[in-house]
Design a protein around this motif. Structure first.
Motif, PDB file in Angstrom:
ATOM      1  N   GLU A  97       0.877  -1.166   0.000  1.00  0.00           N
ATOM      2  CA  GLU A  97       0.000   0.000   0.000  1.00  0.00           C
ATOM      3  C   GLU A  97       0.914   1.214   0.000  1.00  0.00           C
ATOM      4  O   GLU A  97       1.801   1.323   0.861  1.00  0.00           O
ATOM      5  CB  GLU A  97      -0.902   0.012   1.231  1.00  0.00           C
ATOM      6  CG  GLU A  97      -1.848   1.192   1.255  1.00  0.00           C
ATOM      7  CD  GLU A  97      -2.837   1.124   2.396  1.00  0.00           C
ATOM      8  OE1 GLU A  97      -3.988   0.729   2.159  1.00  0.00           O
ATOM      9  OE2 GLU A  97      -2.439   1.460   3.536  1.00  0.00           O
ATOM     10  N   ALA A  98       0.703   2.103  -0.964  1.00  0.00           N
ATOM     11  CA  ALA A  98       1.575   3.273  -1.106  1.00  0.00           C
ATOM     12  C   ALA A  98       0.730   4.532  -1.256  1.00  0.00           C
ATOM     13  O   ALA A  98      -0.400   4.477  -1.729  1.00  0.00           O
ATOM     14  CB  ALA A  98       2.484   3.109  -2.315  1.00  0.00           C
ATOM     15  N   VAL A  99       1.311   5.640  -0.810  1.00  0.00           N
ATOM     16  CA  VAL A  99       0.634   6.934  -0.907  1.00  0.00           C
ATOM     17  C   VAL A  99       1.588   7.950  -1.537  1.00  0.00           C
ATOM     18  O   VAL A  99       2.801   7.838  -1.397  1.00  0.00           O
ATOM     19  CB  VAL A  99       0.149   7.441   0.474  1.00  0.00           C
ATOM     20  CG1 VAL A  99      -0.855   6.472   1.075  1.00  0.00           C
ATOM     21  CG2 VAL A  99       1.306   7.665   1.427  1.00  0.00           C
ATOM     22  N   PRO A 100       1.028   8.940  -2.242  1.00  0.00           N
ATOM     23  CA  PRO A 100       1.893   9.965  -2.827  1.00  0.00           C
ATOM     24  C   PRO A 100       2.429  10.925  -1.764  1.00  0.00           C
ATOM     25  O   PRO A 100       1.719  11.290  -0.830  1.00  0.00           O
ATOM     26  CB  PRO A 100       0.975  10.702  -3.800  1.00  0.00           C
ATOM     27  CG  PRO A 100      -0.412  10.280  -3.496  1.00  0.00           C
ATOM     28  CD  PRO A 100      -0.367   9.091  -2.617  1.00  0.00           C
ATOM     29  N   ASP A 101       3.692  11.272  -1.910  1.00  0.00           N
ATOM     30  CA  ASP A 101       4.321  12.266  -1.046  1.00  0.00           C
ATOM     31  C   ASP A 101       5.435  12.944  -1.830  1.00  0.00           C
ATOM     32  O   ASP A 101       6.375  12.272  -2.265  1.00  0.00           O
ATOM     33  CB  ASP A 101       4.879  11.610   0.223  1.00  0.00           C
ATOM     34  CG  ASP A 101       5.486  12.630   1.181  1.00  0.00           C
ATOM     35  OD1 ASP A 101       4.833  13.670   1.421  1.00  0.00           O
ATOM     36  OD2 ASP A 101       6.595  12.382   1.695  1.00  0.00           O
ATOM     37  N   ARG A 102       5.311  14.237  -2.024  1.00  0.00           N
ATOM     38  CA  ARG A 102       6.319  15.040  -2.718  1.00  0.00           C
ATOM     39  C   ARG A 102       6.705  14.456  -4.076  1.00  0.00           C
ATOM     40  O   ARG A 102       7.880  14.349  -4.416  1.00  0.00           O
ATOM     41  CB  ARG A 102       7.550  15.212  -1.846  1.00  0.00           C
ATOM     42  CG  ARG A 102       7.267  15.984  -0.585  1.00  0.00           C
ATOM     43  CD  ARG A 102       8.489  16.078   0.303  1.00  0.00           C
ATOM     44  NE  ARG A 102       8.046  15.739   1.640  1.00  0.00           N
ATOM     45  CZ  ARG A 102       8.787  15.218   2.571  1.00  0.00           C
ATOM     46  NH1 ARG A 102      10.049  14.959   2.353  1.00  0.00           N
ATOM     47  NH2 ARG A 102       8.292  14.931   3.757  1.00  0.00           N
ATOM     48  N   GLU A 125       6.430  11.365  -5.166  1.00  0.00           N
ATOM     49  CA  GLU A 125       6.837   9.965  -5.180  1.00  0.00           C
ATOM     50  C   GLU A 125       5.745   9.120  -4.527  1.00  0.00           C
ATOM     51  O   GLU A 125       4.918   9.625  -3.784  1.00  0.00           O
ATOM     52  CB  GLU A 125       8.138   9.766  -4.399  1.00  0.00           C
ATOM     53  CG  GLU A 125       9.331  10.470  -4.995  1.00  0.00           C
ATOM     54  CD  GLU A 125      10.604  10.177  -4.244  1.00  0.00           C
ATOM     55  OE1 GLU A 125      11.572   9.773  -4.898  1.00  0.00           O
ATOM     56  OE2 GLU A 125      10.622  10.327  -3.005  1.00  0.00           O
ATOM     57  N   LEU A 126       5.780   7.815  -4.811  1.00  0.00           N
ATOM     58  CA  LEU A 126       4.883   6.890  -4.126  1.00  0.00           C
ATOM     59  C   LEU A 126       5.673   6.222  -3.003  1.00  0.00           C
ATOM     60  O   LEU A 126       6.655   5.516  -3.253  1.00  0.00           O
ATOM     61  CB  LEU A 126       4.357   5.822  -5.086  1.00  0.00           C
ATOM     62  CG  LEU A 126       3.107   6.149  -5.857  1.00  0.00           C
ATOM     63  CD1 LEU A 126       2.702   4.984  -6.756  1.00  0.00           C
ATOM     64  CD2 LEU A 126       1.960   6.519  -4.935  1.00  0.00           C
ATOM     65  N   ILE A 144       8.501   3.789  -4.729  1.00  0.00           N
ATOM     66  CA  ILE A 144       8.260   2.865  -5.835  1.00  0.00           C
ATOM     67  C   ILE A 144       7.808   3.643  -7.063  1.00  0.00           C
ATOM     68  O   ILE A 144       7.265   4.736  -6.960  1.00  0.00           O
ATOM     69  CB  ILE A 144       7.227   1.784  -5.462  1.00  0.00           C
ATOM     70  CG1 ILE A 144       5.879   2.408  -5.075  1.00  0.00           C
ATOM     71  CG2 ILE A 144       7.760   0.888  -4.361  1.00  0.00           C
ATOM     72  CD1 ILE A 144       4.772   1.384  -4.897  1.00  0.00           C
ATOM     73  N   ASP A 145       8.046   3.044  -8.219  1.00  0.00           N
ATOM     74  CA  ASP A 145       7.634   3.629  -9.486  1.00  0.00           C
ATOM     75  C   ASP A 145       6.922   2.541 -10.277  1.00  0.00           C
ATOM     76  O   ASP A 145       7.568   1.664 -10.856  1.00  0.00           O
ATOM     77  CB  ASP A 145       8.846   4.142 -10.251  1.00  0.00           C
ATOM     78  CG  ASP A 145       8.468   4.806 -11.569  1.00  0.00           C
ATOM     79  OD1 ASP A 145       7.289   4.722 -11.988  1.00  0.00           O
ATOM     80  OD2 ASP A 145       9.360   5.401 -12.187  1.00  0.00           O
ATOM     81  N   PRO A 146       5.578   2.546 -10.285  1.00  0.00           N
ATOM     82  CA  PRO A 146       4.838   1.497 -10.987  1.00  0.00           C
ATOM     83  C   PRO A 146       5.179   1.398 -12.469  1.00  0.00           C
ATOM     84  O   PRO A 146       4.973   0.354 -13.080  1.00  0.00           O
ATOM     85  CB  PRO A 146       3.373   1.906 -10.803  1.00  0.00           C
ATOM     86  CG  PRO A 146       3.368   2.804  -9.621  1.00  0.00           C
ATOM     87  CD  PRO A 146       4.702   3.490  -9.617  1.00  0.00           C
ATOM     88  N   GLU A 147       5.698   2.469 -13.052  1.00  0.00           N
ATOM     89  CA  GLU A 147       6.095   2.433 -14.464  1.00  0.00           C
ATOM     90  C   GLU A 147       7.384   1.634 -14.665  1.00  0.00           C
ATOM     91  O   GLU A 147       7.614   1.081 -15.735  1.00  0.00           O
ATOM     92  CB  GLU A 147       6.303   3.859 -14.987  1.00  0.00           C
ATOM     93  CG  GLU A 147       5.082   4.752 -14.878  1.00  0.00           C
ATOM     94  CD  GLU A 147       3.989   4.359 -15.840  1.00  0.00           C
ATOM     95  OE1 GLU A 147       4.314   3.992 -16.978  1.00  0.00           O
ATOM     96  OE2 GLU A 147       2.816   4.416 -15.434  1.00  0.00           O
ATOM     97  N   GLU A 148       8.226   1.578 -13.633  1.00  0.00           N
ATOM     98  CA  GLU A 148       9.535   0.931 -13.753  1.00  0.00           C
ATOM     99  C   GLU A 148       9.649  -0.347 -12.932  1.00  0.00           C
ATOM    100  O   GLU A 148      10.355  -1.268 -13.328  1.00  0.00           O
ATOM    101  CB  GLU A 148      10.634   1.907 -13.316  1.00  0.00           C
ATOM    102  CG  GLU A 148      10.582   3.217 -14.039  1.00  0.00           C
ATOM    103  CD  GLU A 148      11.865   3.549 -14.739  1.00  0.00           C
ATOM    104  OE1 GLU A 148      12.872   2.908 -14.477  1.00  0.00           O
ATOM    105  OE2 GLU A 148      11.829   4.474 -15.557  1.00  0.00           O
TER     106      GLU A 148
END
Length: 104
Positions: free
Chosen positions: A41-46, A48-49, A83-87
Motif C-alpha cells: 500500500e503506497a501513498v503519494p508524497d512530494r 513519489e509513491l 516505488i515507481d509502478p512504471e519501472e
C-alpha cells in the motif's frame, strides 16, 4: 554520536502521518523469485509513491507485515525506497485484495 531512538521516532512519525493523512492510496502485488508475494500500500508524497504498508507472503507460508507500527524484524522490514509502478515489476490490485491479505 547518532541518536538512534530519535531517528527511529522521526521515521515512525513520518510513516504514521502519511498513513493517517492519506486521501489517495495505491495497492500493488509483486511476485518474487522464490514464489512468494509482496503486497504493497503506497501513498503519494512530494511527487513519489511511498510504501506505508507491506505484507510479504513467503512461499513457505508465513506472512510478515510491516508499517509504522512494526518497521522491521529479523525477517525483513518496510522498504525505505519510493516505488515507481512504471519501472518496478508491480501489478495494480484492488484495495480489497490488499486488505484481505493484510488482515489475515
Amino acid at each position: 554520536m547518532v541518536d538512534l531512538e530519535r531517528i527511529t521516532a522521526e521515521i515512525v512519525a513520518y510513516y504514521r502521518a502519511l498513513d493517517e493523512d492519506a486521501t489517495l492510496r495505491h495497492h500493488f502485488r509483486h511476485a518474487d523469485e522464490e514464489g512468494g508475494f509482496w503486497y504493497i500500500e503506497a501513498v503519494p508524497d512530494r511527487g513519489e509513491l511511498i510504501v506505508i504498508k507491506q505484507a510479504e507472503l513467503t512461499s513457505a507460508g508465513p506472512l510478515h507485515r510491516y508499517s509504522w507500527e512494526h518497521l522491521e524484524d529479523e525477517d525483513g522490514g518496510l522498504t525505505d525506497q519510493a516505488i515507481d509502478p512504471e519501472e518496478d515489476p508491480l501489478e495494480a490490485i484492488p484495495a480489497e485484495e490488499f486488505q484481505r491479505i493484510w488482515t489475515r
